[in-house]
Design an enzyme around this catalytic site. Sequence first.
Site, PDB file in Angstrom:
ATOM      1  N   CYS A 286      -7.626   2.766   1.247  1.00  0.00           N
ATOM      2  CA  CYS A 286      -8.692   2.066   0.532  1.00  0.00           C
ATOM      3  C   CYS A 286      -8.173   1.471  -0.774  1.00  0.00           C
ATOM      4  CB  CYS A 286      -9.845   3.028   0.239  1.00  0.00           C
ATOM      5  SG  CYS A 286     -11.105   2.289  -0.823  1.00  0.00           S
TER       6      CYS A 286
ATOM      7  N   SER B  67       0.803  -1.232   0.000  1.00  0.00           N
ATOM      8  CA  SER B  67       0.000   0.000   0.000  1.00  0.00           C
ATOM      9  C   SER B  67       0.833   1.277   0.000  1.00  0.00           C
ATOM     10  CB  SER B  67      -0.925   0.010   1.212  1.00  0.00           C
ATOM     11  OG  SER B  67      -1.823  -1.063   1.104  1.00  0.00           O
TER      12      SER B  67
ATOM     13  N   HIS C 225     -15.303   0.980   2.444  1.00  0.00           N
ATOM     14  CA  HIS C 225     -15.022   2.268   3.069  1.00  0.00           C
ATOM     15  C   HIS C 225     -16.127   3.279   2.797  1.00  0.00           C
ATOM     16  CE1 HIS C 225     -10.892   0.599   3.079  1.00  0.00           C
ATOM     17  NE2 HIS C 225     -10.780   1.310   4.172  1.00  0.00           N
TER      18      HIS C 225
END
Lengths: 375, 606
Positions: B378, B322, B365
């Site tokens: 997200c 991420s 989300h």
Amino acid sequence: MLDRRLIENWDWILLLLLLLLAAISIVNLYSATYQIRNMGGSQIFVKQIYWYLLGFSVFLIMTTFNYYKLLQFAYPVYFASVALLILVLLIGKTTSGSQRWLDFGPISIQPSEFVKISIVLVLAKFFGEGDRYHEYGWLDLLAPLFLIGLPAFLILKQPDLGTTLHLTAAALSILIFVRLNWKSVAILAVPVICMSPLVWFVLKDYQKARILIFLNPDMDPLGAGYHINQSKIAIGSGQFWGKGFLHGTQTRLQFLPEQHTDFAFSVLAEEWGFLGSIILLVLYLFLVLWGLNIAKAAKNRFGSLLAVGIVSIAFWQIVTNVAMVTGLLPVVGIPLVLFSYGGSSIVAIMASMGLLMNISMRRFMFSDGAGLPEK
Amino acid sequence: MKISNFDPVSVRIFNTRIRNATLLVLALFIVLVIRLWFLQVVSGPVYRAKSEHNRLRLHDIPPVRGMILDRNGNLLVGNRPSFDLFVIPEDVRDRSKLLQDLQRLVCLDPQSAAQRLSASATVPFRPVCLLKDMSRDMLAIVEMYKFNLPGVVIKVEPGRHYVYGDLAFHLLGYLGEISEEQLDSGQYPDSKPGDMIGKSGVEASWQTSLSGLRGGEQIEVDAEGRKIRTISIRLPGSGSNVCLTIDKDLQLTAQNALAGKKGAIVALDPTSGQVLALASSPTVDPNLFVGGTNKTIWKEIAQSNDFPLQNRALTGQYPPASVFKIIVALAGLEEGRIDSREAIFCPGYYFLGGHRFGCWRKQGHGRVDLHRALVQSCDVYFYQMGKRLGVDRIARYARMLGFGKETGLDIGHEKDGLVPTRSWKLKKYGVPWQEGETISTSIGQSFMLVTPIQMATMISSVFNGGIIYRPQATKWVGKSEANKDHEFAPEVIRKVDITQAHLEIVKKALIGVVNEGGGTGSKSRFVNFTVAGKTGTAQVVGLKKDESGSNKYIPVHYKDHAWFVAVAPVEDPKIAVAIVVEHGGHGGSTAAPIAKELFQAYLMRE
């Protein structure tokens, strides 16, 4: 092939000289490497025997054809050997910072040893075929100087200063035997001599150190001066009769550097004294003078010049090596011809001695059609 | 006898030349004979005496190796006396007995010792080192029996000492005996067999400066080989010192944080690229190798499945996970594919070509804009943005920010990592790029690989206004700070081509990651100053799992790698860190607290 007349004209003196030198070399190497062998080192003198066997085979092969035939191979041989030198610079094996060897599995060869012969061959062809009434001026000399300069430069790049100098000296010696216009040679020589001090700036640090040490041996007794001092002690301590075979203390205690190659003569001088050294030198003197005699007796200019070139290769190597180990010249790393250990060197020199024999054998023969063009 | 090829004139000239040459040859041979007469007969007795008393020996005086310091001048690597056992082969009376005795007294392996003795057989008067850095007990025993051990000499030589043991092992490197290939290579002209040279890290990179110049003395010895007097001496030139940019305390904190784990930490000064800490775990104590490498210990280290010799900070290649969303965000903004105000609905999954790509938060989300998407990490938001951009545009920004190519650190070897593109895949696998791979690339999975030092460089550039510095670990080299030979100024590799406004948007979001509710990096939060960062959880096995920690019960080697990159303080960046913990699970829970410890150690001392 060999006919009866050739066998009758077989040069027994040359062969005898070579056999004697080979025997002395092997006996001396036995002593020089005695210590290493005792401690499990390699059998260098046995290897030298093999090299000499190979050398004598090449020697015999070199006598089987008329040396005239070499005229047409001179340039191909020359350029092939130059190609090998370039190959050395590209893929050669590096040992102690210089690149001199081509690796072929179990054996490695040093092409610079073979280049010496090919230069002599190509120069003998160049001058041998020229107009014999011609006096060579400086313009005529540009081509042969290029032929010498190209391999000399490549060997200098390895770097191998000793071989470069030796090769240049041997090749230039041939020029003495052709009809030179001395004035025009002077035009060429004077600027070269004037420029020669500039060489100092091209030299590597260790090479400069050797020259400074030569001028002042006590300058650095720990480093570069150490070897030459130990060599002089070895030679001098041999005195008149020598310390006896296998009894050289300098040799035994390995005070000598490179005692199986560059300093092999010091081993002989220590163990066999002045007497032994003189006997070896006299053998060499005979070899050189006999070679000049062969040159004189050769039936044509190509043969004469080829013989002269072969002799000068051997001669300059003898003089510089002995002068070097006795402290008369700086240490430049030239082995003693036919005497020091070294496969490429032995094979190359035996090949050239085979050619000398070839010229000697055919000294009474008339030109057999393959001769030089009459001009 | 010249028949056809010589005319009379030439023959005459040639014969004259031969005669002259003969005279020259004779003259030179006579010179040689005279020289030999002079050496062997006239001065013979003098040289004979010299050879009989030739008990001159050359002894090396090894130079003192330079010290290695940290940025504040703390000594990291120095020297201390090492008692080494040498044998002079020539003076040994009975070699096998000596080796047996030594085996009995100091447990010396007789086989390897015999090998060493034979290897240097050509110079029997040169001492051969058989045992380095003897303990006090060994020393006492050898000194006691020395009378019965002819040929044995104890020398005190400077031995390498790594003051903090395994601290910064991967950066500092270690010493080992020079190998035959290295000797032959000509790269170490001043070295001799048996010398210790740097084998890795700073010790290897700065070998020439650290090693100094060998000295020597010529000494006279008696019949027993004992020194009578020094004849001449050349003092060694001690090696230069190397001052590193690392901070000893920060390094220690980093290593302690990684203790017992596998992973790496890189801390950089974002305004100069100087390396403040570089840790890789597990680590090794290089003091183990000082007394010559012990074969069993070496084998154990080299064959360990944890690869302690690998410098994970430079050569560990991991998916960025991420953390890579930073790059996708910047690329999207800069290429005009992302409007920071645009919000997207995340239901917890994303469908493409019949394949379901899940968000780490299964329940989704809800509506997220760029800021929230980064703060809460997200996945669905970035799947869509990645699809809009396409893999080749993403790759361009990844490379711009320093991925896919070694960063150029001055010490050690780096790996390049991997930034996939369409043409790369076609070339490598012969198969075209799949759009699904773009989706996983946009959250830093699929083929993408980065090293920790690349991550640290990347996050530095986001917070220093877009400048990629070459990371440097060397501050200066020389005798002392006042008298140094080289000093190293920051080196800008390039300025990234991204608008400041876009950098600001991302920076704000990264502050949110640490400081806002629901942010994934909240465990690195401070009250006194602002920290910004980004978490990452790199998949080891194929399935994307719930990032909230439901993978607790799976075996360790299937657990995800935890990433955290961070900068502090945001207003005036002083330190940027990249932390990876192999199989550490979630970046926010495992790696982020380590960042907090590092900031504490570096920014809040005194």
